[in-house]
Structures are given as structure tokens and as C-alpha cells.
Design a protein around this motif. Structure first.
Motif, PDB file in Angstrom:
ATOM      1  N   UNK A 144       0.830  -1.213   0.000  1.00 61.89           N
ATOM      2  CA  UNK A 144       0.000   0.000   0.000  1.00 61.89           C
ATOM      3  C   UNK A 144       0.862   1.260   0.000  1.00 61.89           C
ATOM      4  N   UNK A 145       2.060   1.164   0.586  1.00 58.13           N
ATOM      5  CA  UNK A 145       2.943   2.325   0.656  1.00 58.13           C
ATOM      6  C   UNK A 145       2.964   2.973   2.016  1.00 58.13           C
ATOM      7  N   UNK A 146       2.038   2.582   2.885  1.00 61.19           N
ATOM      8  CA  UNK A 146       1.988   3.093   4.248  1.00 61.19           C
ATOM      9  C   UNK A 146       1.351   2.025   5.131  1.00 61.19           C
ATOM     10  N   UNK A 147       1.665   2.070   6.415  1.00 62.50           N
ATOM     11  CA  UNK A 147       1.104   1.084   7.342  1.00 62.50           C
ATOM     12  C   UNK A 147      -0.005   1.665   8.202  1.00 62.50           C
ATOM     13  N   UNK A 148      -0.371   2.928   7.995  1.00 62.98           N
ATOM     14  CA  UNK A 148      -1.451   3.555   8.739  1.00 62.98           C
ATOM     15  C   UNK A 148      -2.460   4.147   7.761  1.00 62.98           C
ATOM     16  N   UNK A 149      -3.645   4.411   8.257  1.00 61.55           N
ATOM     17  CA  UNK A 149      -4.688   4.979   7.414  1.00 61.55           C
ATOM     18  C   UNK A 149      -5.733   3.936   7.035  1.00 61.55           C
ATOM     19  N   UNK A 150      -6.812   4.399   6.419  1.00 62.54           N
ATOM     20  CA  UNK A 150      -7.928   3.514   6.095  1.00 62.54           C
ATOM     21  C   UNK A 150      -7.562   2.495   5.020  1.00 62.54           C
ATOM     22  N   UNK A 151      -6.852   2.923   3.983  1.00 65.18           N
ATOM     23  CA  UNK A 151      -6.467   1.989   2.927  1.00 65.18           C
ATOM     24  C   UNK A 151      -5.566   0.887   3.480  1.00 65.18           C
ATOM     25  N   UNK A 152      -4.628   1.275   4.332  1.00 64.82           N
ATOM     26  CA  UNK A 152      -3.731   0.280   4.915  1.00 64.82           C
ATOM     27  C   UNK A 152      -4.479  -0.700   5.807  1.00 64.82           C
ATOM     28  N   UNK A 153      -5.503  -0.243   6.487  1.00 61.97           N
ATOM     29  CA  UNK A 153      -6.253  -1.119   7.400  1.00 61.97           C
ATOM     30  C   UNK A 153      -7.044  -2.187   6.662  1.00 61.97           C
ATOM     31  N   UNK A 154      -7.375  -1.926   5.403  1.00 54.14           N
ATOM     32  CA  UNK A 154      -8.159  -2.899   4.640  1.00 54.14           C
ATOM     33  C   UNK A 154      -7.398  -4.209   4.472  1.00 54.14           C
ATOM     34  N   UNK A 155      -6.070  -4.134   4.361  1.00 54.07           N
ATOM     35  CA  UNK A 155      -5.273  -5.347   4.141  1.00 54.07           C
ATOM     36  C   UNK A 155      -5.361  -6.306   5.330  1.00 54.07           C
ATOM     37  N   UNK A 156      -5.029  -5.875   6.569  1.00 54.47           N
ATOM     38  CA  UNK A 156      -5.174  -6.817   7.687  1.00 54.47           C
ATOM     39  C   UNK A 156      -6.622  -7.206   7.958  1.00 54.47           C
ATOM     40  N   UNK A 157      -7.565  -6.292   7.683  1.00 58.87           N
ATOM     41  CA  UNK A 157      -8.981  -6.643   7.850  1.00 58.87           C
ATOM     42  C   UNK A 157      -9.363  -7.790   6.905  1.00 58.87           C
ATOM     43  N   UNK A 158      -8.870  -7.716   5.675  1.00 58.66           N
ATOM     44  CA  UNK A 158      -9.155  -8.769   4.705  1.00 58.66           C
ATOM     45  C   UNK A 158      -8.491 -10.079   5.099  1.00 58.66           C
ATOM     46  N   UNK A 159      -7.204 -10.001   5.446  1.00 57.64           N
ATOM     47  CA  UNK A 159      -6.457 -11.214   5.797  1.00 57.64           C
ATOM     48  C   UNK A 159      -7.005 -11.841   7.075  1.00 57.64           C
ATOM     49  N   UNK A 160      -7.413 -11.022   8.029  1.00 55.27           N
ATOM     50  CA  UNK A 160      -7.943 -11.546   9.283  1.00 55.27           C
ATOM     51  C   UNK A 160      -9.341 -12.114   9.176  1.00 55.27           C
ATOM     52  N   UNK A 161     -10.113 -11.626   8.184  1.00 55.03           N
ATOM     53  CA  UNK A 161     -11.506 -12.045   8.056  1.00 55.03           C
ATOM     54  C   UNK A 161     -11.694 -13.169   7.048  1.00 55.03           C
ATOM     55  N   UNK A 162     -10.856 -13.233   6.019  1.00 52.47           N
ATOM     56  CA  UNK A 162     -11.020 -14.237   4.966  1.00 52.47           C
ATOM     57  C   UNK A 162     -11.052 -15.673   5.507  1.00 52.47           C
ATOM     58  N   UNK A 163     -10.151 -16.075   6.428  1.00 56.12           N
ATOM     59  CA  UNK A 163     -10.240 -17.442   6.964  1.00 56.12           C
ATOM     60  C   UNK A 163     -11.526 -17.687   7.749  1.00 56.12           C
ATOM     61  N   UNK A 164     -11.980 -16.665   8.451  1.00 55.52           N
ATOM     62  CA  UNK A 164     -13.232 -16.770   9.212  1.00 55.52           C
ATOM     63  C   UNK A 164     -14.410 -17.038   8.283  1.00 55.52           C
ATOM     64  N   UNK A 165     -14.504 -16.247   7.216  1.00 55.36           N
ATOM     65  CA  UNK A 165     -15.625 -16.422   6.295  1.00 55.36           C
ATOM     66  C   UNK A 165     -15.456 -17.694   5.474  1.00 55.36           C
ATOM     67  N   UNK A 166     -14.199 -18.110   5.215  1.00 56.03           N
ATOM     68  CA  UNK A 166     -13.962 -19.363   4.490  1.00 56.03           C
ATOM     69  C   UNK A 166     -14.532 -20.542   5.263  1.00 56.03           C
TER      70      UNK A 166
END
Length: 277
Positions: A144-166
Motif C-alpha cells: 500500500x505504501x503506508x502502514x497507517x490509514x484507512x487503505x492500509x487497514x483494509x489489508x489486515x482486515x481482509x487477511x484476518x476475516x477471509x479465513x473466518x468467512x472461508x
């Protein structure tokens, strides 16, 4: 094309414009229209005019709290939650389909592949989300180019939620009646047709509940991400409610989150009732 399908397509296009578009482009659809289509700050001036009128109506202090702080944070939370849920559903669905195909007794039984995916899903599901955010800082900054902010938060949100929904989608697909699957096999249906035209269609009501539950979980995760610079209502609650002892803003963020969850749950329940018929 039926009216219901058309409404779904319009809703998906709208979500794509307002929530997915900023993630890829880096600016809102209004900013793009201003700079690239209209070549003038039309929307900006329009919103400034409305904002000035509203500020005069409710007062500068209330305007700053509700518009500059809470409304902006609510939009950021919605943006993070809906975008992350979209990506998590996509990756989670793919993972769930592979798990169902390769499980013992599945259409394409493959014990080593199933064991590997099952282990990966369990590992990421057991990770405390706030620790996962910290662990993923270097990876997020890389893509993303940064580790803070809304765009950056989408990455861990996706990675943390994908196994749950899988895992939830896998369970929903497994619950499909074996008789329906056997009937499809007897008619010569391929594995692809059985998965996408039989199992997924039969599991639609359960999938609606899965999507509703996932979105609500992601809203909670997004508030947690705000504590580490992710923006949104969690960030507001920490910076203003906790660090500056502004109990009113803390209460407002809690109320907004509760209302947001209730709205999405109500929408999910209504959709479930319609597809269950």
C-alpha cells in the motif's frame, strides 16, 4: 432481467464507486469528477456551501464534532468495513470451495491439500486481530505504501476475516443435501456445475447470514484497527474519547457503531427472508 436482479446490480455498482474505487485510485469519486471530468471544484464548492449553512444552523462546536469528526470517521469505518468484507468474501469463497472439493469424500478428494489449507485457515483464525495488524505492518507498507490509514487497514482486515468467512462458507456448503448432489451427478453435471450451480445456489440463505455476520465482525475489527492508526470510529474513540477525556464523543462513537450494526443486521434479516422463500 428481473427488477430484483437489476436492483442488486445497481447496488453493486454503487458500492464499487463509493467504496472500492478509492482503494484502487487513492481518491474519492467526487474528487475524480472534479479534477478529471468537470475540471472545476464543483462538488467541493457545493459541499462547502451546504456545510457552511449547516454550521450556522447547529453552531461551530457541534458542527466540528458531528461533521468534521464523527461523520468523517463513520464514512471511514463504512469504507474499511465494506471494502474489506468484499475482498474477504472473494478470497474466503475461493478457499471454501477448494476445502469442500478436497475434503474427505469430496468431489476432488486431496488429503494433503485439504490438510494444508485447513491448517492455514486455523492459524489465521486463531491470531488475535490486534497482533495480526502489528505483524502485517511491513507487508501492508510494501503493497500500500503506508502502514497507517484507512487503505492500509483494509489489508489486515481482509487477511484476518477471509479465513473466518472461508470456514463459515465451507460449513454452509457441507450442509447442502447430499441427495441433491447425487441427483446432479446422475445427470452428468461436472464438479464446477455442482459447486456453482447446485451447492452455492442451495446455500444462498446460509450465505446471506454468513455475509451479514462477517460484515458485523469486520465493523468491530475496524474499530480495533483505529487504535493503531487505522482511522474510523475506533481512532476517534481513542484520540478524543480516551486520551482527551471527551466522554460525549466516546458515547457518540459507541451509539453510531450500535446503530450501524443494527442496520446491517436488519438488512441481512430482510434479505434472508426473501431468499428463503
Amino acid at each position: 432481467m428481473g427488477a430484483s436482479k437489476m436492483r442488486v446490480i445497481i447496488l453493486i455498482l454503487t458500492l464499487g464507486l463509493f467504496f472500492l474505487y478509492p482503494f484502487f485510485v487513492g481518491e474519492s469519486i467526487f474528487s475524480t469528477m472534479d479534477t478529471k471530468i468537470l475540471n472545476s471544484p464543483f462538488f467541493e464548492n457545493m459541499f462547502l456551501g451546504i456545510g457552511g449553512w449547516f454550521e450556522g444552523l447547529i453552531g461551530s462546536k457541534a458542527y466540528r464534532i458531528w461533521i468534521d469528526i464523527l461523520l468523517k470517521a463513520t464514512w471511514e469505518t463504512l469504507y474499511m468495513s465494506i471494502t474489506a468484507t468484499f475482498f474477504a468474501t472473494f478470497f474466503g469463497l475461493l478457499t471454501a470451495v477448494v476445502l469442500v472439493l478436497t475434503r474427505k469424500g469430496g468431489l476432488m478428494e486431496n488429503k494433503p491439500l485439504y490438510a494444508f489449507l485447513d491448517l492455514v485457515v486455523n492459524i489465521f483464525r486463531s491470531f488475535p486481530f490486534i497482533i495480526l495488524i502489528i505483524v502485517l505492518f511491513p507487508f501492508v507498507k510494501l503493497i500500500v505504501g503506508t502502514s497507517i490509514g484507512t487503505d492500509a487497514s483494509i489489508v489486515p482486515l481482509t487477511i484476518g476475516t477471509a479465513p473466518f468467512i472461508a470456514r463459515l462458507i465451507e460449513n454452509a456448503l457441507i450442509e447442502v443435501d447430499d441427495g441433491v448432489i447425487e441427483a446432479a451427478k446422475s445427470y452428468g453435471a461436472s464438479n464446477f456445475q455442482i459447486i456453482f450451480r447446485i451447492m452455492l445456489v442451495e446455500a444462498i440463505p446460509a450465505l446471506v447470514n454468513v455475509l451479514t455476520l462477517t460484515l458485523i465482525v469486520v465493523i468491530g475489527f475496524s474499530a480495533m484497527a483505529g487504535t493503531l492508526g487505522g482511522g474510523g470510529l475506533g481512532d476517534v474513540a481513542i484520540r478524543y474519547g480516551f486520551q482527551r477525556f471527551m466522554a460525549d464523543i466516546m458515547a457518540y462513537t459507541v451509539i453510531i457503531l450500535i446503530v450501524m450494526v443494527q442496520i446491517f443486521q436488519m438488512i441481512g434479516n430482510n434479505v434472508y427472508k426473501k431468499v428463503k422463500r
